[in-house]
Scaffold this active site. Structure first.
Site, PDB file in Angstrom:
ATOM      1  N   ASP A 483       0.801  -1.219   0.000  1.00 23.69           N
ATOM      2  CA  ASP A 483       0.000   0.000   0.000  1.00 23.69           C
ATOM      3  C   ASP A 483       0.834   1.269   0.000  1.00 23.69           C
ATOM      4  OD1 ASP A 483      -2.560  -1.044   0.100  1.00 23.69           O
ATOM      5  OD2 ASP A 483      -2.500  -1.329   2.265  1.00 23.69           O
TER       6      ASP A 483
HETATM    7  C1  BGC Z   1       0.399   1.267   6.335  1.00 23.40           C
HETATM    8  C2  BGC Z   1       0.028   0.021   5.583  1.00 23.40           C
HETATM    9  C3  BGC Z   1      -1.459  -0.065   5.483  1.00 23.40           C
HETATM   10  C4  BGC Z   1      -1.996   1.206   4.851  1.00 23.40           C
HETATM   11  C5  BGC Z   1      -3.490   1.204   4.673  1.00 23.40           C
HETATM   12  C6  BGC Z   1      -0.238   2.468   5.697  1.00 23.40           C
HETATM   13  O1  BGC Z   1       0.033   3.600   6.433  1.00 23.40           O
HETATM   14  O2  BGC Z   1       1.786   1.406   6.377  1.00 23.40           O
HETATM   15  O3  BGC Z   1       0.558  -1.118   6.213  1.00 23.40           O
HETATM   16  O4  BGC Z   1      -1.824  -1.171   4.730  1.00 23.40           O
HETATM   17  O5  BGC Z   1      -1.612   2.331   5.602  1.00 23.40           O
HETATM   18  O6  BGC Z   1      -4.171   1.554   5.808  1.00 23.40           O
HETATM   19  C1  NOJ Z   2      -1.500  -3.862   5.475  1.00 22.85           C
HETATM   20  C2  NOJ Z   2      -2.697  -3.992   4.599  1.00 22.85           C
HETATM   21  O1  NOJ Z   2      -3.769  -4.494   5.344  1.00 22.85           O
HETATM   22  C3  NOJ Z   2      -2.453  -4.868   3.428  1.00 22.85           C
HETATM   23  O2  NOJ Z   2      -3.536  -4.834   2.556  1.00 22.85           O
HETATM   24  C4  NOJ Z   2      -1.198  -4.471   2.721  1.00 22.85           C
HETATM   25  O3  NOJ Z   2      -0.995  -5.371   1.694  1.00 22.85           O
HETATM   26  C5  NOJ Z   2      -0.015  -4.411   3.652  1.00 22.85           C
HETATM   27  N1  NOJ Z   2      -0.317  -3.558   4.738  1.00 22.85           N
HETATM   28  C6  NOJ Z   2       1.254  -3.949   2.959  1.00 22.85           C
HETATM   29  O4  NOJ Z   2       1.226  -2.597   2.692  1.00 22.85           O
END
Ligand code: BGC
Ligand code: NOJ
Length: 811
Positions: A483
């Site tokens: 993400d």
């Molecule tokens: C986090 C991710 C997460 C994303 C969506 C980001 O700030 O680092 O791990 O999946 O937010 O909420």
């Molecule tokens: C947490 C999110 O829930 C997931 O969808 C994502 O793939 C990982 N973070 C990596 O960014």
């Protein structure tokens, strides 16, 4: 240092020191009504949706940590204490917290009184039960004063924390006998209320928070408790709470049980009222009556235990290594159930407000859960697919209560659709329910444009094919699995979120090698499914696209020693030796080696060796290397994190099992095992001081080698790490893998393992598998004998006869 121990026989983790390095929590409930509970009785409850149906209030990120919960105060003359140590923090003579499968038992002993509280949500019940047992261990009678406490949340957890000008005027309660009802907003648009009862007459109560605590006191010193006198307060606005007051006399050696029920009720609009302004309490009373004796409560707990016996009986291993066995047999499967229920919504790191059910997350969670309750997995698949768009794209998240796509986050994460193929094929391999493919499933929650689930899989596949970039690789869109690799964001405004800010995809050349590998892996699954159901033309068509993708990866995704990660907006390489920082990323190594891309050319082995050399460290495999040390506007959030944390070179545990599986594909059982063990919580119990989070569940992230404190974990419980590790260890290391026509046995283990046993219930039979490794091999089945007869393939046939079958395997 350890703070407790595993009690495997009872499937519990027993905490013996309340001052854990972080609250160590558990989850109660597994269907509709849920509670989070910490080892010191902190936490909160909600019905289905942690944002819109929050029953009790919680204070996040507070001082001290973990404020608010399901508290009991015991006043024994001048000593005031709590069975879970907090909130009073009076030193206990003995403290114990047993976190078990959907129940928690807190026990405190003080001045020869034992208080034990069993907390759980019975099956099929919209309520949390708290059975408090008080025992007088002394040789003289004890007169105790007991106060219960919960604080109501005004339903919407978000507005509860911000709209005080309204909230302080709306709170309403009703008190009838020993039941306190919370009915804020019931007179207008809510058809639900909650209640808190105890199964004995009370000597008093309080429902107004400031009256109970006194305006200047904290949770540890409520004014009424100090004074030993309730004030019979009735909340009108401000902050409603529920506190029962009981005077308890105990003879020497005597024990008394008190059963508290914290429940939730929904009434039909026409049945809301008993009389003017008096709520209809029938349903609450029914539930209270179901649990009004200790026998009834104990029976309900026994049912819950039986339920877990059945769930955990489907897959068990006996490896001779307790740490492995307890993860596989108990805790990893338990965590998979929890992530299945909550996706990424409610934990001690996720507020329950911001995020609903993730499209990719829930599909991945399925792979560790589907063998437990396939019917629920089926329902979930249909729910998820219903939030897809006709072109195969989809909402990134949906809200569990409404099952509607979440507009704030929207869509455009181009890996999302592929995970539906993973979820669906895993489900069918477990159950052989090919009928699910014919189910009519809406697009965009609109039944008027429903198509078969199979069609949803086709558009998922085609969404990649229809969105290729200049190198023949998938366009990344908003982001792929990572993400935070935001190649189309270009955000310079600290007030906008990387997750929701507008993307500049117009004219973007940003492509993802990770999606490419993912496409090859799940594209092949799609092809296999098509062949299985006789759609060979479609299979051929899809195969052609996969072959093209393999070529694109080999030609444009290879950097010499590893797979590159992506191409950015301008078409420049990401995750290449040409880059100054983050020359290598884990995700593309995982997916391309799982796909076996360039196996003949030696690319897989090289990529895995590069992971070992550049990404591996003492605590696990980091996401990228070297870490970003400055902000790159063209990469986005990933470069916002300090080096070694989260997506910037943290050990993002979710993706470590991808490498584990890649290593098993390459036959390297030693390395696969080494990686597995490094992040596996039961192996980290003795370094709890450093690791910080629970030794019984995985955390999303462990600080990486570039971090200030490598090895420190964060974000436990709700992470794809749970399902992926279960999947990797059971299906690829132990190598017991469901397939359409039987059970594949293909272990890949460390050389020095001599043998292990697995019992696997599968399609109406139990397979008792014994694997022997007399020649110190890592992989390769030499011989299989099923029920005394040698078989020539490692695909063990289906028996479906309700019986147990012996499978003897020699490597
Ligand atoms: C986090 C991710 C997460 C994303 C969506 C980001 O700030 O680092 O791990 O999946 O937010 O909420
Ligand atoms: C947490 C999110 O829930 C997931 O969808 C994502 O793939 C990982 N973070 C990596 O960014």
């Amino acid at each position: 240092m350890k703070y407790g121990y595993f009690d495997d026989r009872n499937r519990e983790y027993v905490i013996t020191n309340p001052r854990t390095p972080w609250p160590w929590i558990n989850y109660l409930g597994n269907e509709d009504f849920f509670s989070l509970i910490s080892n010191t009785a902190g936490g909160y409850s909600f019905y289905k949706d942690a944002k819109f149906r929050r029953l009790t209030r919680y204070r996040y990120n507070n001082v001290p940590m973990d404020c608010g919960g399901k508290y009991f105060y015991i006043k024994d003359n001048d000593t005031i204490w709590s069975p879970g140590w907090k909130p009073c923090k009076t030193e206990l003579d003995q403290y114990e917290c047993r976190h078990g499968m959907n129940y928690t038992i807190l026990k405190g002993v003080k001045e020869e009184v034992t208080a034990e509280v069993l907390y759980f949500v019975p099956l099929k019940t919209w309520a949390e039960i708290q059975k408090l047992t008080l025992t007088n261990n002394s040789s003289h009678p004890k007169q105790l004063k007991l106060f219960s406490f919960v604080e109501w949340c005004l339903w919407n957890a978000a507005s509860d924390m911000e709209n005080f000008q309204r909230n302080f005027s709306t709170g309403e309660v009703e008190i009838e006998g020993s039941v306190i009802y919370h009915k804020t907003e019931y007179k207008e648009r809510r058809d639900h209320y909650s209640y808190y009862s105890v199964n004995t007459p009370v000597q008093g109560f309080d429902t107004d928070r400031e009256t109970f605590f006194g305006l200047y006191n904290g949770f540890e010193e409520p004014q009424v408790v100090s004074e030993g006198m309730p004030r019979f307060s009735e909340a009108h606005g401000w902050s409603p709470i529920a506190s029962h007051y009981l005077e308890v006399e105990l003879q020497p050696g005597e024990s008394k049980d008190f059963i508290f029920v914290l429940g939730y009720v929904e009434n039909h609009a026409e049945e809301k009222w008993e009389s003017k302004n008096i709520i209809n309490k029938d349903k609450a009373k029914e539930t209270i009556a179901r649990f009004d004796t200790s026998v009834k409560v104990d029976t309900a707990l026994a049912e819950l235990r039986q339920y877990w016996d059945n769930l955990l009986g489907v897959f068990t291993v006996d490896s001779g290594d307790d740490k492995l066995d307890r993860m596989v047999n108990i805790w990893n499967q338990y965590q998979c159930m929890i992530t299945f229920c909550f996706s990424r919504s409610a934990s001690y790191f996720e507020s329950g407000i911001g995020r609903g059910m993730g499209f990719r997350d829930s599909n991945q969670d399925l792979i560790g859960f589907v063998h437990q309750i396939p019917e629920r997995a089926r329902e979930r698949i249909i729910d998820i697919a219903s939030t897809q768009f006709p072109d195969g794209g989809c909402y990134h998240q949906y809200q569990p209560l409404t099952k509607r796509g979440n507009n704030e986050v929207g869509g455009g994460f181009n890996d999302d659709p592929l995970w539906l193929i993973l979820g669906t094929t895993c489900y069918i391999k477990e159950t052989a329910d090919f009928g699910i493919l014919d189910e009519l499933v809406p697009f965009d929650n609109n039944p008027a444009i429903a198509r078969s689930l199979f069609h949803h899989l086709t558009v998922s596949f085609d969404h990649v094919v229809n969105n290729l970039g200049p190198h023949g690789l998938p366009l990344i869109g908003r982001a792929d699995w990572n993400d935070c690799l935001n190649l189309n964001c270009f955000s310079n405004d600290p007030n906008e979120s990387f997750q929701t800010t507008e993307n500049k995809t117009e004219g973007s050349k940003a492509e993802s090698v990770m999606i490419a590998g993912l496409f090859v892996v799940y594209g092949r699954e799609y092809v296999a499914l098509c062949r299985k159901i006789g759609k060979s033309q479609e299979a051929d068509r899809a195969q052609t696209q996969i072959d093209l993708m393999v070529e694109s990866i080999k030609n444009n995704g290879w950097d010499g020693e590893w797979f590159i990660r992506a191409y950015d907006f301008y078409g420049a390489k990401v995750g290449s030796k040409e880059n100054e920082e983050a020359k290598i990323f884990i995700e593309s190594q995982g997916w391309c080696t799982m796909a076996g891309i360039g196996q003949q050319e030696g690319q897989c082995i090289k990529a895995l060796d590069s992971v070992k050399q550049l990404l591996d460290c003492e605590h696990g495999i980091v996401l990228n290397h070297p870490a970003f040390t400055k902000y790159y506007v063209e990469y986005g959030e990933i470069s916002t994190y300090p080096a070694g944390y989260k997506e910037n070179a943290g050990i993002f545990c979710h993706n470590n099992p991808w490498i584990v599986i890649g290593e098993t594909e390459a036959g390297n059982g030693n390395r696969a095992w080494d990686y597995y063990r490094k992040i596996c919580p039961s192996y980290l119990e003795s370094i709890s001081d450093l690791h910080k989070t629970e030794p019984y569940v995985y955390a999303q992230m462990i600080a990486g080698k570039d971090a200030f404190r490598p090895g420190e974990a964060k974000n436990s419980w709700l992470t794809g790490t749970a399902s992926w590790n279960f999947y990797a260890v059971t299906q690829y290391i132990l190598g017991i893998r469901p397939d359409y026509d039987g059970l594949i046995i293909d272990p890949c283990i460390p050389q020095d393992w001599k043998s292990f046993k697995v019992s696997r219930q599968f399609r109406g039979a139990t397979y008792q598998v014994t694997v022997d490794n007399p020649h110190g091999r890592m992989k390769g089945v030499k011989k299989i004998v099923v029920d005394g007869k040698t078989v020539l393939s490692n695909l063990i046939p289906l028996f479906m006869d309700g019986k147990s079958h012996d499978v003897m395997v020699v490597l």
